[in-house]
Design a protein around this motif. Sequence first.
Motif, short mmCIF file in Angstrom:
data_model
loop_
_atom_site.label_atom_id
_atom_site.label_comp_id
_atom_site.label_asym_id
_atom_site.label_seq_id
_atom_site.Cartn_x
_atom_site.Cartn_y
_atom_site.Cartn_z
N SER A 1 0.41 3.75 2.75
CA SER A 1 0.82 2.75 1.88
C SER A 1 2.28 2.88 1.31
O SER A 1 3.11 2.14 1.35
CB SER A 1 0.04 2.30 0.91
OG SER A 1 -1.25 2.07 1.09
N GLU B 1 -3.52 6.26 -12.95
CA GLU B 1 -4.21 4.97 -12.87
C GLU B 1 -4.79 4.46 -11.38
O GLU B 1 -4.32 5.04 -10.56
CB GLU B 1 -3.33 3.98 -13.53
CG GLU B 1 -2.72 4.07 -14.89
CD GLU B 1 -3.82 4.13 -15.85
OE1 GLU B 1 -4.77 3.35 -15.75
OE2 GLU B 1 -3.65 4.98 -16.85
N SER B 2 -5.65 3.78 -11.51
CA SER B 2 -6.57 3.36 -10.08
C SER B 2 -5.42 2.33 -9.42
O SER B 2 -5.49 2.08 -8.19
CB SER B 2 -7.84 2.75 -10.31
OG SER B 2 -7.87 1.79 -11.17
N GLN B 3 -4.50 1.72 -10.05
CA GLN B 3 -3.83 0.45 -9.61
C GLN B 3 -2.35 0.75 -10.08
O GLN B 3 -2.06 1.17 -11.19
CB GLN B 3 -4.27 -0.57 -10.05
CG GLN B 3 -5.46 -1.31 -9.34
CD GLN B 3 -5.48 -1.16 -7.88
OE1 GLN B 3 -4.37 -1.68 -7.26
NE2 GLN B 3 -6.46 -0.80 -7.15
N PRO B 4 -1.20 0.57 -9.65
CA PRO B 4 0.15 0.66 -9.91
C PRO B 4 0.27 -0.61 -10.82
O PRO B 4 -0.31 -1.72 -10.64
CB PRO B 4 0.93 0.52 -8.47
CG PRO B 4 0.10 -0.38 -7.65
CD PRO B 4 -1.37 0.37 -7.95
N SER B 5 1.34 -0.47 -11.62
CA SER B 5 1.69 -1.62 -12.44
C SER B 5 2.32 -2.60 -11.38
O SER B 5 3.11 -2.34 -10.67
CB SER B 5 3.03 -1.01 -13.35
OG SER B 5 3.64 -1.99 -13.99
N PRO B 6 1.84 -3.83 -11.99
CA PRO B 6 2.56 -4.80 -11.02
C PRO B 6 4.13 -4.91 -11.27
O PRO B 6 4.75 -5.96 -10.58
CB PRO B 6 1.88 -6.34 -11.62
CG PRO B 6 1.50 -5.67 -12.79
CD PRO B 6 0.97 -4.41 -13.04
N LYS C 1 -0.48 9.29 -5.07
CA LYS C 1 -1.74 8.98 -5.09
C LYS C 1 -2.32 9.82 -3.97
O LYS C 1 -3.67 9.58 -3.62
CB LYS C 1 -2.15 7.49 -5.28
CG LYS C 1 -1.82 7.12 -6.48
CD LYS C 1 -2.66 7.51 -7.52
CE LYS C 1 -4.15 6.66 -7.72
NZ LYS C 1 -4.87 7.19 -8.71
N HIS D 1 2.20 5.47 -4.36
CA HIS D 1 1.38 5.44 -3.40
C HIS D 1 1.19 6.90 -2.83
O HIS D 1 0.29 7.73 -2.57
CB HIS D 1 1.59 4.30 -2.40
CG HIS D 1 1.16 3.13 -2.70
ND1 HIS D 1 -0.21 2.84 -2.78
CD2 HIS D 1 2.07 1.97 -2.59
CE1 HIS D 1 -0.27 1.53 -3.11
NE2 HIS D 1 0.80 1.08 -3.05
#
Length: 97
Positions: A36, A12-17, A31, A28
Amino acid sequence: MTLAEFKRSTAESQPSPHLPPPLLALWHDAKGDWASAHQTAQDIDNATGAWIHAYLHRKEGDSSNAGYWYRHAGKPVCRESLETEWEQIATALLADV
């Protein structure tokens, strides 16, 4: 969350909040964002953060700094592949979630 699900989340482009900081650091790293991952690990002031920090410095190639962090984590210096260690850390963290 299982290890397989966590690994899939790195596509995914963003981690789960909802990821706790230790898993966020590993996310991070997976990725390819070492900076980060390192910043996140630095902010985790316990043995788990030290373990992740050790792994990241080992990955960076800084074995003396990695050794310092392994000692703080209470862990032996890992001799396994980086991928194996990442999975060991992630598995331990996921068991605690």
